[in-house]
Design an enzyme around this catalytic site. Structure first.
Site, short mmCIF file in Angstrom:
data_model
loop_
_atom_site.label_atom_id
_atom_site.label_comp_id
_atom_site.label_asym_id
_atom_site.label_seq_id
_atom_site.Cartn_x
_atom_site.Cartn_y
_atom_site.Cartn_z
N THR A 215 0.85 -1.19 0.00
CA THR A 215 0.00 0.00 0.00
C THR A 215 0.88 1.23 0.00
O THR A 215 1.98 1.21 0.54
CB THR A 215 -0.86 -0.04 1.29
OG1 THR A 215 -1.83 -1.05 1.13
CG2 THR A 215 -1.54 1.28 1.59
N ASP A 246 -8.59 -0.93 5.58
CA ASP A 246 -8.51 0.31 6.36
C ASP A 246 -8.17 1.52 5.52
O ASP A 246 -8.44 2.66 5.94
CB ASP A 246 -7.45 0.16 7.46
CG ASP A 246 -6.06 -0.11 6.87
OD1 ASP A 246 -5.97 -0.94 5.94
OD2 ASP A 246 -5.09 0.50 7.32
N1 ASP Z 1 -3.82 -1.98 4.79
C1 ASP Z 1 -4.11 -2.58 3.52
C2 ASP Z 1 -5.40 -3.34 3.62
O1 ASP Z 1 -5.66 -3.99 4.64
C3 ASP Z 1 -3.03 -3.49 3.04
C4 ASP Z 1 -1.65 -2.87 3.00
O2 ASP Z 1 -1.31 -2.06 3.84
O3 ASP Z 1 -0.90 -3.23 2.10
O4 ASP Z 1 -6.15 -3.33 2.68
#
Ligand code: ASP
Length: 348
Positions: A215, A246
């Site tokens: 992300t 999130d």
């Molecule tokens: N936080 C992101 C999610 O749960 C994943 C990530 O941080 O890569 O969708």
């Protein structure tokens, strides 16, 4: 002798009340030191490209070089905007666009695949000055989801749009749309096949999540003292049932408030939602004596970790202090302020 005794008692009482009136607690002392030792920088930009099991021994040098270069380019794009007196909102939007367009990160081009073999993207943005916010969840044709989140904030009366409705809004707003095949990368498709094969043996629950995040997010303080933060992602590999993480949840994946700080999260989203991670850090700086760095570190390395939640946050507070704590093996991260630039991947 009697009067001497009286005088002594009066002195003791006076000293007691004088001290009581101004009790200096330990955290307050720490806070005072932080702000008096450091001058507030003109501008600050902090970024991440995801946290997870990122180990030097598993990284090939070429990939490491490309990822470091992409992070540096993103910092330069945002820094030029901030240097020129641009807003923190513009700086983080353009910085995130660059990371969304890079196949190395799990956002825009390079997003992970769902169980159904599609790419469903989430993003959010928040303005610390107005506390206005915009978010999108589960979009499939938006080249740069952070631009759509920004349009939701600027040009709609809503905070969060999802799926088909969000795509219709994008059309109305003239936001760039692409064929779903644009998001295909072999690396992410292969990851999905690997996880699916494993899930056949152990079940969906055991293989979720795959600890390769990616992300992207950014937080900035501009010359006018305004804070902003944003996050963009493809979510988690093999996610099902229209799962939304999130990243588009204000207070979990993204938060900004000129009175406190600006933050973007990365990690196992379900935990970041349950523990309102970004808002929790902001609230801690607002309602307790903890400094920004202490609050961020506490939430990530104690609170979240003790619950089994993996990941990290990056952010900057109203005085320009930077925090980048994570409880995983690594986190693609970096920051820039006048005369200082840092880009890191692994633990120290
Ligand atoms: N936080 C992101 C999610 O749960 C994943 C990530 O941080 O890569 O969708």
């Amino acid at each position: 002798m009697k009067s001497l005794n009286l005088l002594f008692c009066a002195f003791v009482l006076f000293s007691f009340f004088a001290c009581k009136k101004n009790p200096v607690t330990e955290p307050e002392k720490a806070k005072a030191v932080v702000s008096s030792n450091q001058e507030k920088p003109d501008y600050v930009l902090v970024i991440h490209g995801g946290a997870g099991t990122i180990l030097k021994k598993n990284m090939d040098p070429e990939t490491e070089k490309s990822i470091t270069a992409a992070l540096n380019e993103a910092l330069t794009i945002g820094e030029n905007i901030l240097k020129g007196g641009g807003t923190s909102l513009d700086a983080i939007t353009k910085t995130i666009n660059h990371l969304e367009n890079s196949p190395f990160f799990n956002a825009g081009k390079g997003a992970v695949f769902t169980n159904a073999g599609t790419n469903e993207l989430d993003a959010s943005i928040m303005d610390g000055k107005t506390q206005n916010a915009g978010a999108v969840g589960g979009v499939k044709t938006i080249k740069n989801p952070i631009d759509l989140a920004r349009a939701v904030m600027d040009d709609s009366p809503h905070v969060m749009l999802s799926g088909e409705g969000a795509e219709n809004f994008a059309k109305e707003q003239g936001i760039e749309q692409v064929e779903p095949s644009y998001f295909y990368t072999k690396k992410r498709f292969d990851s999905l096949q690997k996880i699916k094969a494993k899930a056949k043996q152990t079940g969906y629950l055991e293989t979720y999540p795959d600890w390769k995040y990616g992300t992207v997010g950014a937080a900035a303080l501009d010359k006018n003292g305004n804070l902003a933060a944003g996050t963009s992602t493809g979510g988690m590999t093999n996610k099902k049932w229209g799962r939304i993480g999130d990243a588009p949840i204000i207070g979990a994946g993204t938060y900004a408030n000129n009175e406190t700080c600006a933050l973007s999260s990365t990690g196992h989203g379900e935990y970041f939602i349950r523990y309102a991670v970004a808002y929790d850090i902001s609230a801690m700086t607002e309602y307790t004596d903890k400094t920004f760095q202490e609050a961020a570190d506490f939430v990530i390395n104690q609170k979240l970790k003790s619950k089994g939640g993996s990941g990290g946050v990056i952010g900057v507070d109203k005085d320009g202090n930077v925090a980048m704590p994570f409880n995983t093996e690594g986190m693609y991260r970096g920051y820039v302020k006048p005369g200082e630039r840092v880009v890191k991947i692994y633990k120290e």
